[in-house]
Motif scaffolding. Structure first.
Motif, PDB file in Angstrom:
ATOM      1  N   HIS A  34       0.833  -1.206   0.000  1.00  0.00           N
ATOM      2  CA  HIS A  34       0.000   0.000   0.000  1.00  0.00           C
ATOM      3  C   HIS A  34       0.866   1.254   0.000  1.00  0.00           C
ATOM      4  CE1 HIS A  34      -3.920  -2.018   1.585  1.00  0.00           C
ATOM      5  NE2 HIS A  34      -3.325  -2.717   0.639  1.00  0.00           N
ATOM      6  N   PHE A  35       1.946   1.206   0.736  1.00  0.00           N
ATOM      7  CA  PHE A  35       2.887   2.325   0.751  1.00  0.00           C
ATOM      8  C   PHE A  35       3.424   2.590  -0.650  1.00  0.00           C
ATOM      9  CE2 PHE A  35       7.388   3.522   0.720  1.00  0.00           C
ATOM     10  CZ  PHE A  35       7.358   4.728   1.406  1.00  0.00           C
ATOM     11  N   GLU A  36       3.797   1.517  -1.325  1.00  0.00           N
ATOM     12  CA  GLU A  36       4.355   1.650  -2.673  1.00  0.00           C
ATOM     13  C   GLU A  36       3.311   2.198  -3.642  1.00  0.00           C
ATOM     14  OE1 GLU A  36       6.638   1.539  -6.074  1.00  0.00           O
ATOM     15  OE2 GLU A  36       7.209   1.540  -3.966  1.00  0.00           O
ATOM     16  N   LEU A  37       2.059   1.746  -3.519  1.00  0.00           N
ATOM     17  CA  LEU A  37       0.998   2.219  -4.411  1.00  0.00           C
ATOM     18  C   LEU A  37       0.698   3.694  -4.191  1.00  0.00           C
ATOM     19  CD1 LEU A  37      -1.411  -0.848  -4.284  1.00  0.00           C
ATOM     20  CD2 LEU A  37      -0.023  -0.115  -6.223  1.00  0.00           C
ATOM     21  N   LEU A  38       0.706   4.117  -2.937  1.00  0.00           N
ATOM     22  CA  LEU A  38       0.496   5.533  -2.648  1.00  0.00           C
ATOM     23  C   LEU A  38       1.613   6.391  -3.235  1.00  0.00           C
ATOM     24  CD1 LEU A  38      -0.693   5.214   1.051  1.00  0.00           C
ATOM     25  CD2 LEU A  38      -2.028   6.205  -0.811  1.00  0.00           C
ATOM     26  N   ARG A  39       2.845   5.919  -3.116  1.00  0.00           N
ATOM     27  CA  ARG A  39       3.993   6.634  -3.680  1.00  0.00           C
ATOM     28  C   ARG A  39       3.874   6.712  -5.192  1.00  0.00           C
ATOM     29  NH1 ARG A  39       8.282   5.824  -6.504  1.00  0.00           N
ATOM     30  NH2 ARG A  39       7.643   3.675  -6.830  1.00  0.00           N
TER      31      ARG A  39
END
Length: 275
Positions: free
Chosen positions: A215-220
């Motif tokens: 999820h962190f990567e997708l937000l970035r």
């Protein structure tokens, strides 16, 4: 002045190209089938494309189109593709990435008759990132398939690609939709197709460290995609709903979504071209 480091030693110089219209195709996995729908509309409406800059799946679609300009061939091929056409598990080097990219590179090479960049009908740059220096690197020299493979080498899923004595990964690490790279060629008009990342982070609260990291990567990636694409003169963002980056079975819907998004921008696009 550009706010990123870029290595142009493997691509055209700004003085070599004088594009009127540059098309930038961003990353997004299978969601990038929407690029085909955008290209379909641009071709049907006789919108000229003088230069294509591709990242990740945008590099794949851009290279295949630049090779023969056949939307029918590209669309038919896309509807037959499955993840096995791209992913080949490598047990010998799995710690570097699930796939060695052999299937992906063979697919591109076979589709393009093992073409070099000089064989393409439209000038094209495949954008990747130098793993050791972090430099965005557009490639427009040598064999086409390895350069496209390098642009699509998403860490974890694919192993880094050694090419021209350097190691490359997917450009999404720095620029998922490399409009800034395209701008260095001083095009009169820049069109960007930004593919938003799989919105799975909206579906549920992650309860595992790996899902939290995803999820962190997708937000970035979502933030970077919007920042990149918004720098274009025209930004096309298809509505891809909840289709994921490995959703190869729904290529028809994704292509239609690209067509719809392009048609919504068509009037604005024609006005700018005629200025």
């Amino acid at each position: 002045m550009a706010q990123f480091t870029m290595d142009t030693s493997l691509s055209y110089s700004a003085s070599e190209l004088h594009p009127n219209v540059t098309l930038v195709l961003g990353g997004g996995g299978a969601r990038g089938f929407a690029h085909i729908g955008v290209l379909k509309v641009l071709q049907q409406e006789a919108i000229p494309i003088d230069f294509i800059v591709g990242a990740s799946v945008g590099s794949i679609v851009g290279a295949l189109y630049a090779f023969d300009l056949s939307i029918d061939h590209l669309e038919k091929t896309a509807k037959q593709l499955r993840r096995g056409n791209f992913l080949s598990f490598d047990p010998c080097r799995f710690w570097q990435g699930y796939s060695n990219g052999k299937h992906l590179e063979e697919f591109i090479a076979n589709y393009t008759d093992h073409a070099d960049f000089k064989d393409l009908k439209i000038p094209f740059a495949s954008v990747c990132v130098n793993l050791q220096t972090g430099e965005l690197t557009p490639i427009s020299q040598g064999a086409l398939a390895p350069a496209v493979h390098a642009s699509a080498a998403l860490p974890g899923l694919f192993q880094p690609v050694k090419l021209h004595d350097r190691y490359f990964i997917d450009s999404g690490a720095v620029s998922p939709c490399p409009v800034e790279v395209a701008k260095t060629y001083h095009s009169h008009l820049t069109i960007a197709v930004g593919i938003p990342p799989d919105p799975c982070y909206n579906r549920s609260l992650p309860h595992h460290v790996f899902k939290t990291c995803l999820h962190f990567e997708l937000l970035r990636e979502q933030r970077l995609t919007w920042l990149d694409a918004s720098m274009a003169d025209i930004t096309i963002v298809p509505d891809l709903q909840n289709h994921g980056i490995l959703d190869f079975k729904n290529s028809e819907f994704l292509i239609k979504a690209g067509e719809k998004a392009a048609l919504e921008k068509l009037s604005q696009l024609k006005n700018l071209i005629n200025v």
